[in-house]
Write an enzyme that holds these catalytic residues in place. Structure first.
Site, short mmCIF file in Angstrom:
data_model
loop_
_atom_site.label_atom_id
_atom_site.label_comp_id
_atom_site.label_asym_id
_atom_site.label_seq_id
_atom_site.Cartn_x
_atom_site.Cartn_y
_atom_site.Cartn_z
N SER A 67 -4.76 -11.32 -11.34
CA SER A 67 -5.43 -10.42 -12.28
C SER A 67 -4.42 -9.62 -13.10
CB SER A 67 -6.40 -9.50 -11.55
OG SER A 67 -5.82 -8.98 -10.39
N ASP A 88 2.91 1.69 -3.17
CA ASP A 88 3.27 1.92 -4.59
C ASP A 88 2.43 3.03 -5.20
OD1 ASP A 88 0.92 0.35 -4.68
OD2 ASP A 88 1.59 -0.88 -6.37
N ASP A 140 2.41 -4.55 -9.44
CA ASP A 140 2.12 -5.90 -9.94
C ASP A 140 2.51 -6.06 -11.41
OD1 ASP A 140 1.09 -6.09 -7.42
OD2 ASP A 140 -1.00 -5.99 -8.03
N SER A 160 -1.71 -11.66 -7.25
CA SER A 160 -1.68 -10.91 -8.49
C SER A 160 -2.06 -11.70 -9.73
CB SER A 160 -0.27 -10.30 -8.67
OG SER A 160 -0.33 -9.23 -9.53
N ALA A 219 -6.29 -14.23 -4.29
CA ALA A 219 -5.50 -14.71 -3.15
C ALA A 219 -4.36 -13.76 -2.82
CB ALA A 219 -4.96 -16.11 -3.45
N GLY A 220 -4.38 -12.57 -3.40
CA GLY A 220 -3.31 -11.59 -3.11
C GLY A 220 -2.01 -11.91 -3.81
N GLU A 271 -4.90 -0.95 -15.84
CA GLU A 271 -5.72 -1.74 -14.92
C GLU A 271 -6.77 -0.91 -14.20
OE1 GLU A 271 -3.42 -5.00 -13.36
OE2 GLU A 271 -4.95 -5.35 -11.83
N TYR A 319 -10.59 -1.13 -0.90
CA TYR A 319 -9.22 -0.89 -1.39
C TYR A 319 -9.07 0.57 -1.81
CZ TYR A 319 -4.98 -1.02 -4.14
OH TYR A 319 -3.72 -0.74 -4.61
N HIS A 368 0.82 -1.21 0.00
CA HIS A 368 0.00 0.00 0.00
C HIS A 368 0.85 1.26 0.00
CE1 HIS A 368 -4.08 -1.60 0.21
NE2 HIS A 368 -3.54 -2.61 0.87
C1 GLA Z 1 -2.68 -4.47 -5.02
C2 GLA Z 1 -2.37 -3.39 -6.06
C3 GLA Z 1 -0.92 -2.98 -5.95
C4 GLA Z 1 -0.57 -2.60 -4.52
C5 GLA Z 1 -0.99 -3.71 -3.55
C6 GLA Z 1 -0.75 -3.34 -2.11
O1 GLA Z 1 -1.99 -5.65 -5.33
O2 GLA Z 1 -2.62 -3.89 -7.36
O3 GLA Z 1 -0.67 -1.92 -6.85
O4 GLA Z 1 -1.15 -1.38 -4.17
O5 GLA Z 1 -2.36 -4.03 -3.72
O6 GLA Z 1 0.60 -3.14 -1.91
#
Ligand code: GLA
Length: 398
Positions: free
Chosen positions: A132, A39, A175, A130, A127-128, A164, A227, A37
């Site tokens: 997507s 970037d 990501d 990435s 699932a965090g 995105e 988010y 959180h």
């Molecule tokens: C998601 C967003 C990223 C980043 C993370 C948190 O994955 O796509 O750009 O902000 O959350 O670090």
């Protein structure tokens, strides 16, 4: 990829499109080691690409259509036209990630030719990790390759980070950059504005063990509003802090962070801002400092220091940024109890996954502790793996 697996995918492609694929695009998922959180505030992060990836078989078309099929029957086939404005499907629809890439390329490059594609892969979804952005990157590379477009790597990373936003999430650029730019065996420090990727070798004895909590956080659907609230809160906090720091002319987070130590800036946040903005800002400035220290620890192969920073990062995301949840906290505690040197949620939070750092000898114990105490009682199969720092996305002959 095993020959039999690619053979099966080629057969599925022929069944879906009635023609043979010519190209294979691969785009990996990622685990962020530290720096979450921040970037979207232009502050550096330190992710690795992982061995799980999106795979897309492709055959260029002579017209301007994109025809997408997916080996997973839960995802319906979709056809769309590469017109100047590409309408989105409802929020959360899988085709929107391909459309996001297509829209950005059409806007940047003008009319381009279409393709037939079959999407497969093994990144756990929502699932965090990435999944997507990996689909956005794979779709973009397929179109870039099919049309022989010339776009420099950094330019493509930046283009796709903006692309995105098409799905409605106001994310940063981590990501897409790590998916395209990762190097095997390394973590990558990513700086923004200007974008710059610096690979740092991961010591051979370090293990990053990952567990999916089973709590799905789909950023383009249910989790979108929670988010997006965080970048909005940061945007509200920044001008107040910048002014207090005498930075009215250059109100950016990187300029602010350059202005003092994390302790000084955290104190400034608490004195100048109302809750919850004070806590949000304190996370941002302390997390930025932790990324710097983590890069130093990684270069020095200082496992203990890196681990301490990860655990401190989790506490900050949990208490100040409020993006954790009881399941992620439980996984972190279990990992630390099993001898991890550090553990934290990774990615956006609100569910998703945690990453723990261990030496070779301890990693297996963390895997079995999670499996026994967390996954088995919840019926979560295959939710734990050791991340292999992997190469970024690429295109080859099918
Ligand atoms: C998601 C967003 C990223 C980043 C993370 C948190 O994955 O796509 O750009 O902000 O959350 O670090």
């Amino acid at each position: 990829m095993a020959v039999t697996e690619i053979g099966r995918l080629v057969d599925a492609f022929i069944a879906a499109h009635g023609t043979k694929p010519s190209r294979l695009v691969r785009a990996p998922g990622r685990v962020n080691l530290i720096g979450d959180h921040i970037d979207y505030n232009g502050l550096p992060v330190l992710p690795v690409a992982i061995q799980h990836e999106v795979r897309m078989l492709v055959a260029p078309r002579d017209d301007g259509q994109v025809r997408l099929a997916n080996v997973d029957e839960a995802f319906e086939p979709v056809t769309f036209e590469l017109g100047p404005v590409i309408p989105a499907r409802p929020a959360g629809h899988w085709a929107n990630y391909a459309k996001a890439a297509a829209q950005a390329l059409v806007t940047a490059c003008g009319p381009i030719g279409g393709l037939d594609a079959l999407v497969a892969g093994n990144i756990p979804q929502a699932a965090g990790l990435s999944s997507s952005s990996a689909l956005v990157v794979a779709s973009a590379l397929a179109l870039v390759d099919a049309n022989a477009l010339e776009i420099a790597p950094y330019a493509l990373m930046a283009l796709l980070a903006d692309a995105e936003h098409y799905v409605g999430t106001r994310g940063g650029g981590m990501d897409q950059a790590i998916c395209l730019g990762a190097r095997r065996g390394t973590a990558t420090r990513i700086d923004f504005r200007p974008l710059r990727l610096t690979p740092v070798e991961v010591p051979s004895g370090w293990r990053f063990v990952v567990a999916f909590s089973g709590v799905r956080a789909q950023k383009s659907a249910a989790a979108r509003e929670v988010y997006n609230r965080r970048p909005r809160e940061c945007a509200e906090a920044l001008p107040i802090l910048a002014e207090a720091a005498g930075l009215a002319d250059e109100a950016t987070w990187p300029a602010l962070v350059a202005r003092g130590t994390a302790g000084e800036l955290a104190a400034l946040a608490v004195s100048e801002l109302e809750p919850p903005l004070d806590r949000r800002a304190r996370h941002v400035v302390t997390e930025a400092a932790r990324v710097d220290e983590a890069v130093t620890a990684l270069r020095a192969a200082d496992l203990a220091a890196f681990g301490r920073l990860m655990t401190a990062s989790h506490a900050s995301l949990r208490d100040d940024y409020e993006v954790s949840c009881p399941e992620l906290d439980a996984l972190v505690d279990l990992a630390l109890g099993a001898g991890a040197r550090g553990a934290r949620l990774t990615g956006a939070g609100f569910g998703g996954s945690v990453v723990a750092l261990a030496d070779e000898a301890t990693a297996a114990g963390i895997v079995s502790r999670w499996a026994q105490a967390y996954c088995r009682p919840r019926g979560l199969a295959g939710a734990v793996f050791v991340a292999v720092p992997s190469e970024g996305a690429g295109v080859s002959d099918a």
